[in-house]
Design a protein around this motif. Structure first.
Motif, PDB file in Angstrom:
ATOM      1  N   GLU A 168      30.456 -17.630  -0.627  1.00  0.00           N
ATOM      2  CA  GLU A 168      29.814 -18.960  -0.302  1.00  0.00           C
ATOM      3  C   GLU A 168      29.922 -19.616  -1.559  1.00  0.00           C
ATOM      4  OE1 GLU A 168      28.708 -22.526   1.603  1.00  0.00           O
ATOM      5  OE2 GLU A 168      29.446 -20.525   2.370  1.00  0.00           O
ATOM      6  N   LEU A 169      29.809 -19.148  -2.816  1.00  0.00           N
ATOM      7  CA  LEU A 169      29.752 -19.670  -4.135  1.00  0.00           C
ATOM      8  C   LEU A 169      31.221 -19.978  -4.619  1.00  0.00           C
ATOM      9  CD1 LEU A 169      27.123 -17.899  -6.360  1.00  0.00           C
ATOM     10  CD2 LEU A 169      27.074 -20.229  -5.764  1.00  0.00           C
ATOM     11  N   ASN A 170      32.184 -19.180  -4.272  1.00  0.00           N
ATOM     12  CA  ASN A 170      33.537 -19.185  -4.502  1.00  0.00           C
ATOM     13  C   ASN A 170      34.003 -20.177  -3.854  1.00  0.00           C
ATOM     14  OD1 ASN A 170      33.572 -16.919  -6.253  1.00  0.00           O
ATOM     15  ND2 ASN A 170      34.242 -15.441  -4.858  1.00  0.00           N
ATOM     16  N   ALA A 171      33.677 -20.309  -2.372  1.00  0.00           N
ATOM     17  CA  ALA A 171      33.878 -21.424  -1.669  1.00  0.00           C
ATOM     18  C   ALA A 171      33.667 -22.888  -2.246  1.00  0.00           C
ATOM     19  CB  ALA A 171      33.499 -21.532  -0.343  1.00  0.00           C
ATOM     20  N   VAL A 172      32.401 -23.096  -2.810  1.00  0.00           N
ATOM     21  CA  VAL A 172      31.759 -24.199  -3.355  1.00  0.00           C
ATOM     22  C   VAL A 172      32.429 -24.579  -4.617  1.00  0.00           C
ATOM     23  CG1 VAL A 172      29.880 -25.336  -4.346  1.00  0.00           C
ATOM     24  CG2 VAL A 172      29.643 -23.831  -2.096  1.00  0.00           C
ATOM     25  N   LYS A 173      32.766 -23.450  -5.465  1.00  0.00           N
ATOM     26  CA  LYS A 173      33.447 -23.810  -6.653  1.00  0.00           C
ATOM     27  C   LYS A 173      34.893 -24.427  -6.308  1.00  0.00           C
ATOM     28  CE  LYS A 173      31.376 -20.182  -9.676  1.00  0.00           C
ATOM     29  NZ  LYS A 173      31.535 -18.921 -10.636  1.00  0.00           N
ATOM     30  N   HIS A 174      35.451 -23.759  -5.379  1.00  0.00           N
ATOM     31  CA  HIS A 174      36.862 -24.071  -4.875  1.00  0.00           C
ATOM     32  C   HIS A 174      36.990 -25.420  -4.693  1.00  0.00           C
ATOM     33  CE1 HIS A 174      40.906 -23.789  -3.692  1.00  0.00           C
ATOM     34  NE2 HIS A 174      40.740 -24.272  -2.593  1.00  0.00           N
ATOM     35  N   GLU A 175      35.800 -25.989  -4.340  1.00  0.00           N
ATOM     36  CA  GLU A 175      35.437 -27.501  -3.630  1.00  0.00           C
ATOM     37  C   GLU A 175      34.814 -28.136  -4.904  1.00  0.00           C
ATOM     38  OE1 GLU A 175      36.801 -28.905  -1.224  1.00  0.00           O
ATOM     39  OE2 GLU A 175      37.800 -27.143  -0.355  1.00  0.00           O
ATOM     40  N   SER A 176      35.062 -28.061  -6.106  1.00  0.00           N
ATOM     41  CA  SER A 176      34.382 -28.468  -7.191  1.00  0.00           C
ATOM     42  C   SER A 176      35.321 -28.826  -8.392  1.00  0.00           C
ATOM     43  CB  SER A 176      33.126 -27.887  -7.648  1.00  0.00           C
ATOM     44  OG  SER A 176      33.101 -26.475  -8.291  1.00  0.00           O
ATOM     45  N   THR A 177      34.741 -29.668  -9.243  1.00  0.00           N
ATOM     46  CA  THR A 177      35.454 -29.790 -10.490  1.00  0.00           C
ATOM     47  C   THR A 177      34.625 -29.801 -11.807  1.00  0.00           C
ATOM     48  OG1 THR A 177      35.334 -32.258 -10.371  1.00  0.00           O
ATOM     49  CG2 THR A 177      37.293 -31.408  -9.461  1.00  0.00           C
ATOM     50  N   VAL A 178      35.255 -29.587 -12.645  1.00  0.00           N
ATOM     51  CA  VAL A 178      34.209 -29.369 -14.012  1.00  0.00           C
ATOM     52  C   VAL A 178      33.997 -30.749 -14.443  1.00  0.00           C
ATOM     53  CG1 VAL A 178      34.452 -28.699 -16.575  1.00  0.00           C
ATOM     54  CG2 VAL A 178      35.427 -27.191 -14.668  1.00  0.00           C
ATOM     55  N   LEU A 179      32.781 -30.677 -14.825  1.00  0.00           N
ATOM     56  CA  LEU A 179      32.161 -32.033 -15.297  1.00  0.00           C
ATOM     57  C   LEU A 179      32.785 -32.705 -16.593  1.00  0.00           C
ATOM     58  CD1 LEU A 179      29.729 -34.351 -15.072  1.00  0.00           C
ATOM     59  CD2 LEU A 179      28.464 -32.723 -16.747  1.00  0.00           C
ATOM     60  N   THR A 180      33.120 -33.763 -16.532  1.00  0.00           N
ATOM     61  CA  THR A 180      33.846 -34.434 -17.946  1.00  0.00           C
ATOM     62  C   THR A 180      33.076 -35.667 -18.185  1.00  0.00           C
ATOM     63  OG1 THR A 180      35.593 -35.611 -16.696  1.00  0.00           O
ATOM     64  CG2 THR A 180      36.232 -33.236 -17.245  1.00  0.00           C
ATOM     65  N   SER A 181      33.400 -36.294 -19.310  1.00  0.00           N
ATOM     66  CA  SER A 181      32.850 -37.260 -19.938  1.00  0.00           C
ATOM     67  C   SER A 181      33.295 -38.449 -18.950  1.00  0.00           C
ATOM     68  CB  SER A 181      32.907 -37.675 -21.315  1.00  0.00           C
ATOM     69  OG  SER A 181      32.435 -36.722 -21.982  1.00  0.00           O
ATOM     70  N   GLU A 182      34.650 -38.524 -18.360  1.00  0.00           N
ATOM     71  CA  GLU A 182      35.370 -39.338 -17.681  1.00  0.00           C
ATOM     72  C   GLU A 182      34.641 -39.647 -16.531  1.00  0.00           C
ATOM     73  OE1 GLU A 182      37.634 -38.239 -21.007  1.00  0.00           O
ATOM     74  OE2 GLU A 182      37.119 -36.788 -19.596  1.00  0.00           O
ATOM     75  N   LYS A 189      29.287 -46.293 -13.783  1.00  0.00           N
ATOM     76  CA  LYS A 189      29.665 -47.563 -13.119  1.00  0.00           C
ATOM     77  C   LYS A 189      29.358 -47.670 -11.972  1.00  0.00           C
ATOM     78  CE  LYS A 189      34.162 -47.653 -14.232  1.00  0.00           C
ATOM     79  NZ  LYS A 189      35.575 -47.964 -14.071  1.00  0.00           N
ATOM     80  N   ASN A 190      29.115 -46.957 -10.860  1.00  0.00           N
ATOM     81  CA  ASN A 190      28.958 -47.129  -9.582  1.00  0.00           C
ATOM     82  C   ASN A 190      27.540 -46.714  -9.258  1.00  0.00           C
ATOM     83  OD1 ASN A 190      31.683 -47.787  -8.978  1.00  0.00           O
ATOM     84  ND2 ASN A 190      32.182 -45.770  -9.111  1.00  0.00           N
ATOM     85  N   TRP A 191      26.717 -46.069 -10.046  1.00  0.00           N
ATOM     86  CA  TRP A 191      25.305 -45.418  -9.911  1.00  0.00           C
ATOM     87  C   TRP A 191      24.322 -46.447  -9.791  1.00  0.00           C
ATOM     88  CZ3 TRP A 191      20.866 -45.141 -12.869  1.00  0.00           C
ATOM     89  CH2 TRP A 191      19.811 -44.244 -12.206  1.00  0.00           C
ATOM     90  N   GLN A 192      23.484 -46.371  -8.880  1.00  0.00           N
ATOM     91  CA  GLN A 192      22.151 -47.165  -8.624  1.00  0.00           C
ATOM     92  C   GLN A 192      21.193 -46.078  -8.411  1.00  0.00           C
ATOM     93  OE1 GLN A 192      22.983 -49.924  -5.300  1.00  0.00           O
ATOM     94  NE2 GLN A 192      24.044 -51.313  -6.790  1.00  0.00           N
TER      95      GLN A 192
END
Length: 949
Positions: A168-182, A189-192
């Motif tokens: 399950e963790l591998n599946a979630v990792k596969h559907e995730s990206t590394v956090l970046t400053s961008e 910009k879009n957060w409220q």
């Protein structure tokens, strides 16, 4: 760890408690309660894992400071971790993601999944894995106080559960990206922020006393009704002391009222607060300062500098005001305040202070007739949500040429650019709550403060240095600039310990040696005032190789016990105060413990100071029960002091004259040294009964049963052995130990079924008030201490006992503690004493390599030479193979010889039958019998941390 350990743990958790499984490894329900929190378990797992992966939807800024402290230690060990989180519901603040990026040994991934709402924590320990899954997100409330349910499970990699979770963790990792400053910039910009319920504007809300203020007002009213003319309220900084004063005055309805304070700025703010509570015409309120003289105001707010002038006092009658409030009342011993106190004769004086204890030994309590009307201390105020929570982190200071900063470090070492960069990096790493830092930095020298400000500014962290040479205008301007966000830091040398109110402060930085718990709390308090948007204050303490480091845990915990054991617990297993946390990095912890080892907390100097502090508060000489009741010195400290035989000795050292015979002193020594610790209350209860006359055995048994205290024939015989002094009929130095206690039995038996005190004690109690007072003081104090113990059992889990205690509580007829050493096989019981960390390699436990790393079992050896055929070994192992051991084992462990004579009781243990074998041990290869001992109750994470396992 072999498979049987994990297997037994699982069987214990899922099949039956009859399996003696390790609760650290077995299935466990985690909640937040008084004894533990979910965060403590997470912290323990982090500190013992090889890597971790968390999948958690919601993370708050307010939990990252304690997390970063742990991660800093893990970084030193090369331990890495991964957190998978998300932008679900816009819950996570953009700043939280930025703070996570500061942790070098952490990878953060953003799940690209709709409705990502997981709450799972996986720890890889190498030979096994642990997972915690349930309701708790990584938020301060969830991990420290909320009602949460989380299931903790351990598994091998081969286990089906672990494989499912990994997939399950591998599946979630596969559907995730590394956090970046961008990514963060786009998210911001879009957060409220999540919408919150609109509340009534603060200015329209009527001011009402909170729960603690209501209690204080009730106590003040009661005090006034008794005819008292003075009263003192102790109220922690930021707890609404001014409003409390306004409520009290409004309730009293004085004809005229006078408020005395040491600063015009505070007088103006207090005037506004009083008017908001009391109301009325604007002209009813006035100032008496260097700039204004509103002589006729009904509510007059005066600075002490102006009011204490003789020309001003001459214009005001002694009875001008019927209610006078002295703010910051700990200053009232100063000559200027004394002129005011001596001039006026109001119906009531109210003193208010956050710190009544004075380093100059002035008796503040005496000034207010020893009437402590109410007390709101820091812990209570935090629990009542009256203050902003804090996250304290003790980090090690910068090293110069391999040496950590000390009290004697030269100025150029304190201001070297590498140290300043190190400090700024730590401030950035641990962060703050808000849009920018608003910090107070306390350092040790004026030249240091000025140079630090220069270097902070050069590093784009605007700062101003303030010293006692700075004018009041310069100070006010600096505070104004800090509040407006024009600067980030005010750097000072003890200048803002008190009397300054900057609610927006979100960082407290300590770059100096802690030399006074009072000053420490004053400086901590500068950041605890509530402020809109301030969810917590970050406190960063740079701990050098200082002589007084031991004061830090004492100050944080407001611990006046003078007990080293208590102080060690506070360092090794820090306490959380509601949602506030205390954290020490590993090196800083070691520096504090090293300082603690070198100091004598129970020295006569320390005890003398504690005595004077409490005497000032009470207005009389305190007794042992007073120390216990007021949370001051632990009474057992007096009993353990080798210079004192009993508390009467100490009173005499303090100048009290006592009339005691030699025998009375010996009896008091017996009560103090043997019974005061409360580890068995039976003797204390019997002696208390005998103060009223004779007592039958049946009446004694009935009293014990009524109090739900265990009573057996063996216990009754042991009580008789103790009070007849037969238990002490052993050599102690040049004489029998019983002779040190007067040689006579404490009790007589007029007949076989009745107890009474011996005639000399009875005569002393009837004719000698000093003896009776001290005698009863030990009994009542000992019985209060006894409430800490499980009185249904001989021993209480995780309480401390020395060898003599064990002999007594096992009902042995004699004190055989001197030759007891590591263990003693009696008819049906065997206590085992283990020193977990030995200093010298050749010593016993260094050779035998006792281990408790799984929290459940250890390898233990008999003394040498011993063989399987030895009588002692045969008795010890009788019935073990059949599963019906005839000798019950009790395990007592202490961390090292440096911690003293007492051992922690870890509970009953049993022998693993197939582990018993004869071995050659030690450098001389002598025969001993080794065996695996298994605890019936596996250790808690807190106890493992305390023993440094």
């Amino acid at each position: 760890m072999d498979n049987s350990v994990l297997q037994d743990a699982i069987l214990n958790g899922l099949i039956s408690t009859q399996y003696q499984g390790n609760t650290l490894l077995g299935p466990q329900l985690l909640t937040n309660n008084q004894s533990s929190t979910i965060w403590q378990t997470l912290r323990h797992e982090l500190l013992s894992c090889k890597n971790f992966t968390w999948s958690v939807a919601f993370i708050t800024l307010d939990m990252l400071v304690p997390f970063k402290a742990v991660m800093a230690d893990l970084a030193q060990q090369g331990v890495q971790g991964t957190i998978i989180t998300s932008d679900y519901l816009n819950f996570n603040h953009p700043a939280m993601f930025e703070e996570l990026q500061k942790i070098p040994n952490l990878t953060v991934r953003i799940a690209d999944l709709n409705g990502f709402h997981t709450k799972g924590y996986l720890f890889d320990h190498g030979k096994y894995q642990t997972v915690i899954i349930g309701s708790a997100n990584f938020t301060r409330s969830a991990l420290l106080v909320n009602k949460e349910w989380n299931l903790k499970l351990s598994s091998r990699q081969e286990g089906s559960l672990f494989q499912q979770l990994t997939a399950e963790l591998n599946a979630v990792k596969h559907e995730s990206t590394v956090l970046t400053s961008e990514w963060i910039a786009e998210y911001r910009k879009n957060w409220q922020p999540p919408k919150t319920r609109v509340t009534q504007p603060e200015k329209l809300k009527p001011i009402e006393p909170n729960q603690m203020q209501q209690a204080a007002l009730g106590q003040l009213s009661t005090l006034i009704k008794t005819g008292a003319k003075k009263g003192l309220v102790v109220s922690a900084t930021g707890t609404g002391k001014t409003y409390l004063g306004a409520f009290a005055v409004n309730k009293y309805q004085p004809r005229r009222f006078l408020y005395v304070v040491h600063r015009e700025q505070i007088a103006k703010k207090s005037l506004a607060s009083f008017r908001r509570v009391i109301g009325g015409k604007k002209t009813d309120y006035g100032l008496l300062t260097g700039n204004r003289h509103d002589w006729n105001a009904k509510y007059l707010f005066a600075t002490v500098q102006t009011l204490s002038q003789q020309a001003v006092l001459d214009k005001l009658k002694a009875t001008e005001f019927d209610y006078i409030l002295i703010d910051e009342a700990h200053r009232a011993a100063a000559p200027s305040y004394q002129r005011i106190l001596n001039h006026f004769m109001p119906q009531f004086w109210l003193g208010m202070t956050a710190t009544p204890e004075r380093m100059d030994n002035q008796d503040v309590f005496k000034l207010f007739d020893y009437h402590l009307a109410y007390e709101i201390r820091l812990k209570d105020a935090l629990a009542a949500k009256m203050l902003a929570p804090f996250h304290y982190v003790g980090v090690t200071d910068y090293e110069v040429d391999g040496e950590v900063i000390t009290e004697t470090s030269k100025l150029n070492q304190l201001i070297v650019s590498k140290r300043v960069n190190y400090v700024l990096n730590q401030l950035d790493y641990y962060g703050y709550c808000g849009d920018q830092p608003r910090g107070l930095v306390f350092c040790s020298r004026q030249a240091e403060a000025k140079e630090l400000a220069v270097q902070f500014n050069a590093a784009n962290h605007p700062a101003i240095a303030l010293t006692n040479q700075s004018s009041s205008q310069e100070r006010a301007k600096a505070v104004e600039q800090l509040e407006a966000g024009k600067i980030e830091y005010i750097i000072t040398v003890d200048l803002f310990n008190e009397g300054v109110d900057i609610p927006s402060v979100n960082q407290i930085v300590m770059m100096r040696n802690t030399q006074s718990p009072i000053v420490f709390i004053q400086q901590l308090g500068r950041g605890l005032r509530k402020y809109p948007g301030k969810d917590f204050v970050t406190v960063i303490d740079f701990i050098g190789n200082y002589q007084h480091n031991y004061m830090i845990p004492l100050a944080l915990n407001q611990d006046n016990s003078r007990s080293k054991d208590q102080a060690r617990r506070e360092v090794k297993v820090p306490t959380n105060f509601d949602v506030s946390t205390i954290n020490f990095t590993k090196v800083a912890e070691e520096q504090i413990l090293a300082s603690l080892d070198k100091v004598k907390l129970d020295s006569m100097r320390e005890l003398r100071q504690a005595y004077h502090d409490l005497a000032n508060q009470l207005g009389r000489a305190p007794l042992l029960g007073d120390f216990y009741r007021y949370g001051s010195v632990d009474p057992r400290v007096f009993a353990q002091n080798s210079q004192l035989n009993h508390y009467g000795d100490f009173l005499e050292k303090m100048g009290t004259e006592l009339k005691l015979t030699k025998y009375e002193r010996q009896v008091l020594a017996f009560l103090t040294k043997e019974l005061l610790n409360g580890k068995r209350p039976h003797e204390l209860i019997l002696l208390q009964c005998l103060l009223r006359g004779t007592c039958s055995i049946d009446a004694f048994k009935a009293e014990l049963e009524q109090q739900n205290i265990r009573v057996t024939p063996a216990v009754l015989q042991s009580v008789d052995d103790i009070l007849s002094l037969q238990f002490f009929n052993v050599k102690a130095g040049k004489q029998l130990k019983k002779d040190q206690y007067g040689g006579l039995p404490i009790i007589d038996h007029p007949d076989l079924l009745t107890y009474q005190l011996n005639s000399k004690i009875r005569a002393g109690l009837e004719s000698d008030n000093d003896f009776k007072c001290l005698f009863t003081d030990v009994l009542t104090t000992g019985l209060e201490i006894a409430k800490q113990y499980d009185l249904k059992q001989a021993f209480t889990l995780y309480q401390q006992y020395d060898r003599k205690d064990v002999c007594r509580l096992l009902n042995w007829p004699l004190d055989v503690s001197a030759p007891l050493y590591g263990y003693r096989v009696a008819e049906d019981v065997c206590p085992i004493f283990i020193t977990y960390h030995k200093d010298a390699e050749e010593k016993r436990n260094a050779i035998y390599n006792n281990q408790l790393q799984d929290g459940r079992s250890l390898r233990w050896y008999t003394r040498t030479p011993r063989h399987l055929s030895s009588d002692e070994v045969q008795r010890l192992l009788a019935g073990v193979k059949e599963g019906k051991p005839q000798v019950k084992l009790h395990l007592f462990v202490k961390q090292s010889d440096a911690v003293g004579k007492e051992f922690y009781y870890l509970g009953p243990a049993y022998v693993q039958p197939d582990s018993v074998r004869e071995e050659l041990v030690g450098p001389k290869k002598k025969a001993a019998v080794g065996m695996d001992l298994v605890l019936e109750q596996p250790l808690t994470p807190a106890m493992m941390n305390l023993l440094a396992i």
